[in-house]
Design a protein around this motif. Structure first.
Motif, short mmCIF file in Angstrom:
data_model
loop_
_atom_site.label_atom_id
_atom_site.label_comp_id
_atom_site.label_asym_id
_atom_site.label_seq_id
_atom_site.Cartn_x
_atom_site.Cartn_y
_atom_site.Cartn_z
N ALA A 1 0.74 -1.27 -0.05
CA ALA A 1 0.03 0.09 -0.04
C ALA A 1 0.93 1.17 0.04
O ALA A 1 1.80 1.31 0.87
CB ALA A 1 -0.78 0.00 1.16
N LEU A 2 0.62 2.04 -0.98
CA LEU A 2 1.35 3.51 -1.01
C LEU A 2 0.39 4.55 -0.72
O LEU A 2 -0.23 4.79 -1.72
CB LEU A 2 2.12 3.17 -2.37
N ALA A 3 0.74 5.44 0.14
CA ALA A 3 -0.34 6.42 0.35
C ALA A 3 0.31 7.66 -0.48
O ALA A 3 1.56 7.89 -0.25
CB ALA A 3 -0.46 6.67 1.96
N GLN A 4 -0.33 8.38 -1.23
CA GLN A 4 -0.13 9.52 -1.96
C GLN A 4 -0.31 10.83 -1.63
O GLN A 4 0.54 11.75 -1.86
CB GLN A 4 -0.29 9.12 -3.39
N GLY A 5 -1.53 10.93 -0.86
CA GLY A 5 -2.01 12.22 -0.42
C GLY A 5 -3.01 12.22 0.60
O GLY A 5 -3.63 11.22 0.89
N ILE A 6 -3.21 13.30 1.17
CA ILE A 6 -4.19 13.58 2.27
C ILE A 6 -4.85 14.87 2.18
O ILE A 6 -4.16 15.69 1.97
CB ILE A 6 -3.60 13.16 3.69
N ASN A 7 -6.32 14.83 2.20
CA ASN A 7 -6.93 16.31 2.11
C ASN A 7 -7.33 16.74 3.73
O ASN A 7 -6.92 16.03 4.72
CB ASN A 7 -8.15 16.19 1.37
N ASN A 8 -7.95 18.03 3.74
CA ASN A 8 -8.08 18.36 5.01
C ASN A 8 -9.25 17.75 5.92
O ASN A 8 -9.42 17.84 6.89
CB ASN A 8 -8.60 19.79 4.84
N ALA A 9 -9.97 16.78 5.41
CA ALA A 9 -11.00 15.85 5.75
C ALA A 9 -10.23 14.65 6.30
O ALA A 9 -11.11 13.78 6.99
CB ALA A 9 -12.08 15.65 4.93
N GLY A 10 -9.00 14.46 6.15
CA GLY A 10 -8.30 13.22 6.60
C GLY A 10 -8.54 12.31 5.75
O GLY A 10 -8.15 10.79 6.08
N GLN A 11 -8.87 12.38 4.54
CA GLN A 11 -9.33 11.27 3.50
C GLN A 11 -7.79 10.91 2.88
O GLN A 11 -7.20 11.92 2.09
CB GLN A 11 -9.98 11.68 2.40
#
Length: 468
Positions: free
Chosen positions: A84-94
């Protein structure tokens, strides 16, 4: 966060590190589980950072860094090399990213949620029971000692389409790890469980749905919990050696006619043997298994088909024995068969219980090293512990009641000093008498213990935090 940058740099040893640049200051980001590589890819206005790290097995995992704590981001269906490679996160925590499986690469999105780890089992815990609610995919763990439920906690959600098929020491830790299988694809995966927390998820392999789980045991003779499958078309058996959440080897162990059904596994000393039963005659056969091979077969005689095998354990209290428990389907009577040197040496009646009481499993509920029996009332969901020693029922105790929408995933021995993968003289981690109960009932009532905490559940894709 505005004015902050995350990225990657390479040191003089060619190791990758993540970094945070904020207010003219660089801060290195290294996940504590990483071996040589941590890379940061995204940050939101709250300062939460995502990326990935590579572990000691050269497998990549996503991470979330928040408030000084690293949390591994897992996707159950993923397989090596890119889990699993996490690429980004928004202000809602997604969190967005991708993972790989046998079919290629896929995107994912999940919501980062604060995780409060469950406390470890009380010192007097000797057995764990895991329950599963198929209606909402939740799982719970119950710590048992001295015939009392000492504590209970949520383990988190098992994704829809996945079913628990057994417990064992698949992650080389305690024996409460859950083996699950996708009912559509046939893929097997492990939810590693340690000290009352679900710590990770790892996919293992896929097998055709004609290959069904026969059971678990120390088939390799290496002290680990291995898995045996059987082909429902031709009766073939296949062993899968499992260590550190990975299949390390696979062995064919021959074929037996389908009129012979798996009655269970007889775990004694450092060996786990298989007992088959002829569905037409009631005959019983014991197959010795050593070093992933069937080494010998012995007849145990025949018993009328109104008597069914409900489990195995060291009921005689003789070191190294693995005995058999049978139950009469008409009267509810129990009968112990002592097994030694591949033969039945004696039998002992153990009384009867109403047929509304079904065998839920076996484990050391009274004390370490015992083979006690748990029954469950199919009408009310109540649990009862039956202590067994020297081929006798020595005591009974109520373990409380849970709604019938919660089914038993299994029992596992627990040791505060660190459990071995396959505990001698215990079959509680094997697939046997894994009773399922339909119907309604309240979800998650306590079992002789304080109610579950307000929010101890873990999101299915986030594991216990690792502190920097």
């Amino acid at each position: 966060m505005k004015g902050q940058i995350v990225g990657i740099y390479v040191d003089a040893n060619s190791h990758d590190h993540g970094f945070l640049y904020s207010g003219g200051v660089y801060t290195t980001l290294d996940d504590p589980l990483a071996v040589g590589t941590t890379e940061a890819y995204g940050i939101n206005d709250s300062g939460e950072i995502v990326g990935f790290y590579i572990d000691g097995k050269d497998i990549a995992h996503g991470f979330l860094y928040s408030g000084g704590t690293y949390t591994t981001v897992e996707v159950l269906a993923a397989t090596a090399p890119y889990v699993a490679l996490a690429q980004g996160i928004n202000n809602a925590g997604q969190i967005v990213g991708y993972y790989s499986d046998y079919l290629g690469e896929h995107g994912f999105v999940l919501t980062a949620t604060a995780v409060t780890p469950n406390p470890p089992p009380p010192a007097s815990t000797t057995a764990d029971m895991i329950l599963y609610d198929g209606t909402n995919s939740q799982s719970e763990i119950y710590d048992i000692g001295a015939n009392t439920v000492l504590a209970a906690y949520a383990l988190g959600q098992i994704e829809q389409g996945w079913q628990v098929v057994g417990l064992g020491g698949f992650n080389d830790s305690d024996t409460s790890d859950m083996m699950v299988r996708n009912s559509s694809t046939g893929t097997f995966a492990v939810y590693a469980v340690s000290n009352n927390n679900s710590t990770s998820g790892a996919a293992l392999f896929s097998a055709g749905l004609n290959w069904q789980v026969a059971g678990f045991g120390n088939f390799s003779s290496l002290g680990e919990t291995d898995m045996m499958l059987r082909n429902t078309n031709n009766g073939s058996f296949q062993i899968y050696d499992i260590k550190d959440n990975q299949v390390t080897n696979s062995f064919s162990v021959g074929r037996v006619g389908l009129e012979w059904q798996v009655a269970g596994f007889n775990n004694h000393g450092t060996e786990t043997d298989m007992v088959l039963r002829n569905g037409g005659t009631g005959a019983l056969e014991l197959y010795d298994i050593n070093n992933n091979s069937l080494t010998a077969a012995f007849s145990l005689g025949a018993v009328g088909l109104d008597w069914q095998v409900v489990g195995f354990g060291n009921f005689s209290s003789v070191p190294g024995e693995g005995d058999m428990m049978m139950r009469n389907t008409g009267t509810g009577a129990f009968l112990i068969y002592d097994i030694s040197n591949n033969q039945i040496t004696s039998t002992f009646p153990m009384g009867a219980a109403g047929l509304n009481w079904q065998v839920a499993g076996f484990g050391p509920m009274n004390g370490a090293g015992t083979s006690d029996m748990a029954l469950r009332d199919g009408n009310t969901g109540a649990f009862e512990a039956y202590d067994i020693a020297n081929n006798q029922l020595t005591a009974t105790a109520s373990l409380g009641q849970v709604g019938l929408d919660w089914t038993v995933a299994g029992f596992a021995p627990f040791s505060s000093t660190g459990s071995t993968n396959v505990a001698p003289d215990s079959t509680s981690q094997l697939v046997q008498a894994m009773a399922g109960f339909g119907g309604g009932g309240g979800a998650g009532e306590s079992l002789n213990t304080a109610p579950l905490g307000a929010d101890t559940s873990q999101p299915s894709l986030l594991t216990t935090p690792q502190h920097a």
